[in-house]
Design an enzyme around this catalytic site. Structure first.
Site, PDB file in Angstrom:
ATOM      1  N   THR A   1       0.826  -1.210   0.000  1.00 37.61           N
ATOM      2  CA  THR A   1       0.000   0.000   0.000  1.00 37.61           C
ATOM      3  C   THR A   1       0.864   1.266   0.000  1.00 37.61           C
ATOM      4  O   THR A   1       0.486   2.275  -0.588  1.00 37.61           O
ATOM      5  CB  THR A   1      -0.991   0.038   1.183  1.00 37.61           C
ATOM      6  OG1 THR A   1      -0.273   0.050   2.415  1.00 37.61           O
ATOM      7  CG2 THR A   1      -1.944  -1.140   1.147  1.00 37.61           C
ATOM      8  N   ASN A   2       2.026   1.195   0.639  1.00 32.36           N
ATOM      9  CA  ASN A   2       2.929   2.356   0.580  1.00 32.36           C
ATOM     10  C   ASN A   2       3.487   2.530  -0.830  1.00 32.36           C
ATOM     11  O   ASN A   2       3.596   3.656  -1.324  1.00 32.36           O
ATOM     12  CB  ASN A   2       4.053   2.222   1.599  1.00 32.36           C
ATOM     13  CG  ASN A   2       3.597   2.612   2.988  1.00 32.36           C
ATOM     14  OD1 ASN A   2       3.476   3.791   3.305  1.00 32.36           O
ATOM     15  ND2 ASN A   2       3.304   1.623   3.822  1.00 32.36           N
TER      16      ASN A   2
ATOM     17  N   MET B   1      10.799  -6.882   4.477  1.00 32.53           N
ATOM     18  CA  MET B   1      10.886  -7.575   5.758  1.00 32.53           C
ATOM     19  C   MET B   1      12.246  -8.220   6.045  1.00 32.53           C
ATOM     20  O   MET B   1      12.381  -8.947   7.024  1.00 32.53           O
ATOM     21  CB  MET B   1       9.776  -8.633   5.862  1.00 32.53           C
ATOM     22  CG  MET B   1       8.376  -8.065   5.740  1.00 32.53           C
ATOM     23  SD  MET B   1       8.090  -6.668   6.848  1.00 32.53           S
ATOM     24  CE  MET B   1       7.750  -7.556   8.354  1.00 32.53           C
TER      25      MET B   1
ATOM     26  N   LEU C   1      18.711  -5.363   5.844  1.00 37.91           N
ATOM     27  CA  LEU C   1      19.778  -5.276   4.843  1.00 37.91           C
ATOM     28  C   LEU C   1      21.130  -5.519   5.503  1.00 37.91           C
ATOM     29  O   LEU C   1      21.369  -5.105   6.644  1.00 37.91           O
ATOM     30  CB  LEU C   1      19.760  -3.902   4.175  1.00 37.91           C
ATOM     31  CG  LEU C   1      18.523  -3.617   3.317  1.00 37.91           C
ATOM     32  CD1 LEU C   1      18.452  -2.132   2.972  1.00 37.91           C
ATOM     33  CD2 LEU C   1      18.520  -4.459   2.055  1.00 37.91           C
TER      34      LEU C   1
ATOM     35  N   ASN D   1      13.478   4.252   4.737  1.00 33.22           N
ATOM     36  CA  ASN D   1      12.556   3.252   5.276  1.00 33.22           C
ATOM     37  C   ASN D   1      11.422   3.975   5.991  1.00 33.22           C
ATOM     38  O   ASN D   1      11.587   5.106   6.450  1.00 33.22           O
ATOM     39  CB  ASN D   1      13.292   2.343   6.261  1.00 33.22           C
ATOM     40  CG  ASN D   1      12.397   1.223   6.787  1.00 33.22           C
ATOM     41  OD1 ASN D   1      11.622   0.637   6.036  1.00 33.22           O
ATOM     42  ND2 ASN D   1      12.484   0.943   8.075  1.00 33.22           N
TER      43      ASN D   1
ATOM     44  N   HIS E   1       8.723   3.358   9.205  1.00 37.68           N
ATOM     45  CA  HIS E   1       8.488   2.495  10.362  1.00 37.68           C
ATOM     46  C   HIS E   1       7.218   2.964  11.079  1.00 37.68           C
ATOM     47  O   HIS E   1       7.071   4.158  11.350  1.00 37.68           O
ATOM     48  CB  HIS E   1       9.695   2.558  11.309  1.00 37.68           C
ATOM     49  CG  HIS E   1       9.560   1.612  12.448  1.00 37.68           C
ATOM     50  ND1 HIS E   1       9.540   0.241  12.271  1.00 37.68           N
ATOM     51  CD2 HIS E   1       9.388   1.824  13.770  1.00 37.68           C
ATOM     52  CE1 HIS E   1       9.377  -0.341  13.446  1.00 37.68           C
ATOM     53  NE2 HIS E   1       9.280   0.607  14.368  1.00 37.68           N
TER      54      HIS E   1
HETATM   55  C1  GRF Z   1       3.955  -0.536   6.819  1.00 40.02           C
HETATM   56  O1  GRF Z   1       3.210  -0.447   8.008  1.00 40.02           O
HETATM   57  C2  GRF Z   1       5.351  -0.019   7.039  1.00 40.02           C
HETATM   58  O2  GRF Z   1       5.430   0.983   8.000  1.00 40.02           O
HETATM   59  C3  GRF Z   1       6.084  -1.244   7.515  1.00 40.02           C
HETATM   60  O3  GRF Z   1       5.521  -2.289   6.769  1.00 40.02           O
HETATM   61  C4  GRF Z   1       4.184  -1.976   6.410  1.00 40.02           C
HETATM   62  C5  GRF Z   1       4.072  -2.182   4.924  1.00 40.02           C
HETATM   63  O4  GRF Z   1       2.757  -2.110   4.461  1.00 40.02           O
HETATM   64  N1  GRF Z   1       7.502  -1.060   7.345  1.00 40.02           N
HETATM   65  P1  GRF Z   1       2.456  -2.074   2.901  1.00 40.02           P
HETATM   66  O5  GRF Z   1       3.058  -3.342   2.275  1.00 40.02           O
HETATM   67  O6  GRF Z   1       3.066  -0.837   2.328  1.00 40.02           O
HETATM   68  O7  GRF Z   1       0.977  -2.081   2.776  1.00 40.02           O
END
Ligand code: GRF
Length: 217
Positions: free
Chosen positions: A15-16, A92, A95, A109, A111
Site C-alpha cells: 500500500t505504501n 521484511m 539489509l 525506510n 516504520h
Molecule cells: C507498513 O506499516 C510499514 O510501515 C512497515 O511495513 C508496512 C508495509 O505495508 N515497514 P504495505 O506493504 O506498504 O501495505
C-alpha cells in the site's frame, strides 16, 4: 535533481508502494518508480507494479549462499535500473552492512512507530500492548541497525482507549501514505539538509500537508 528514479523493495501488500506510485503519477513526487524488487514471490506489491507497467522482480533468497550474496544481487538490480534512491516499503529483511555501506543516505525506510520506540516487525501491536498514549510514523534513512538510522520525518498518532489493533493500524497507515511520499518529494527537491544524524527539513510548512492542507502544494 530533475526527475528522481526510485527502486522500491517490498515484501507485502504494497500500500505504501501504491501511495508512492500515485504521488509520482500526480506529479507530487517529481520522478518515477523504475523497479520493484521483492523477496516474496506472492507479494502483492509486485502485482501493483506490473499493473502500472513498472518492472517487478522476485529474487529468491534461497538461491543464494548467504545474505551478503543476496544483497549484492539486489544492488545489481538497483544499478541496472539507474535508481537514485532505494525505498523500503514493507521490506521484511534486514539489509546487510555490506549493502547499506554502498548507499549512504540513499536508502529510506518507513516504520510504523515513533523511533527509537518499538523497533522491529510488530511495532503497532507493541505500542498498543504497551498502552502508549501517542505513537506514530517515522521515515528515516537506513543505517546498519534495525530502525536506527537518521530520522527524516515523524508524525504522531494518538492512541484512544477504545483503539483496537485494526483501528490503530488504519490510523497509522493513512498517515504513512502521506508521510512517505512527502519525504521522497522533499529529498527529490533537495529540501533535506544532511548533517550526520541531523536531517534538517528545509520546508517549514510540511506538517500542514499531513494535516490535509493541499493548497500549499
Ligand atoms: C507498513 O506499516 C510499514 O510501515 C512497515 O511495513 C508496512 C508495509 O505495508 N515497514 P504495505 O506493504 O506498504 O501495505
Amino acid at each position: 535533481m530533475n526527475q528522481i528514479k526510485l527502486a522500491v523493495l517490498a515484501s507485502g501488500s504494497g500500500t505504501n508502494l501504491q501511495a508512492i506510485m500515485n504521488a509520482c503519477s500526480s506529479g507530487f513526487i517529481p520522478g518515477k518508480v523504475v523497479k520493484v524488487i521483492s523477496n516474496k514471490k506472492e507479494a502483492f506489491a509486485l502485482e501493483r507494479a506490473r499493473r502500472q507497467g513498472i518492472p517487478a522482480v522476485f529474487i529468491n533468497p534461497q538461491d543464494f549462499p548467504n545474505r551478503t550474496a543476496y544483497d549484492f544481487q539486489i544492488a545489481d538490480e538497483v544499478e541496472k535500473s539507474g535508481a537514485d534512491l532505494i525505498v523500503l516499503a514493507g521490506y521484511m529483511l534486514l539489509l546487510t552492512p555490506e549493502f547499506v555501506r554502498l548507499y549512504p543516505y540513499k536508502i529510506m525506510n518507513i516504520h510504523p512507530a515513533l523511533c527509537p520506540a518499538f523497533p522491529g516487525t510488530h511495532a503497532i501491536k507493541d505500542a498498543l500492548d504497551y498502552r502508549v498514549k501517542v505513537t506514530g510514523v517515522t521515515v528515516h534513512f537506513v543505517d546498519e541497525g534495525m530502525d536506527t538510522g537518521p530520522i527524516i520525518l515523524q508524525y504522531p498518532v494518538f492512541v484512544e482507549d477504545d483503539d483496537t489493533l485494526e483501528t490503530l493500524e488504519a490510523k497509522i497507515h493513512s498517515i504513512e501514505h502521506r508521510l512517505y511520499p512527502l519525504a521522497i518529494r522533499l529529498y527529490a527537491l533537495g529540501k533535506l539538509e544532511i548533517r550526520g544524524r541531523h536531517i534538517k527539513v528545509l520546508e517549514k510548512d510540511w506538517k500542514k500537508y499531513i494535516e490535509g492542507d493541499e493548497k500549499l502544494w
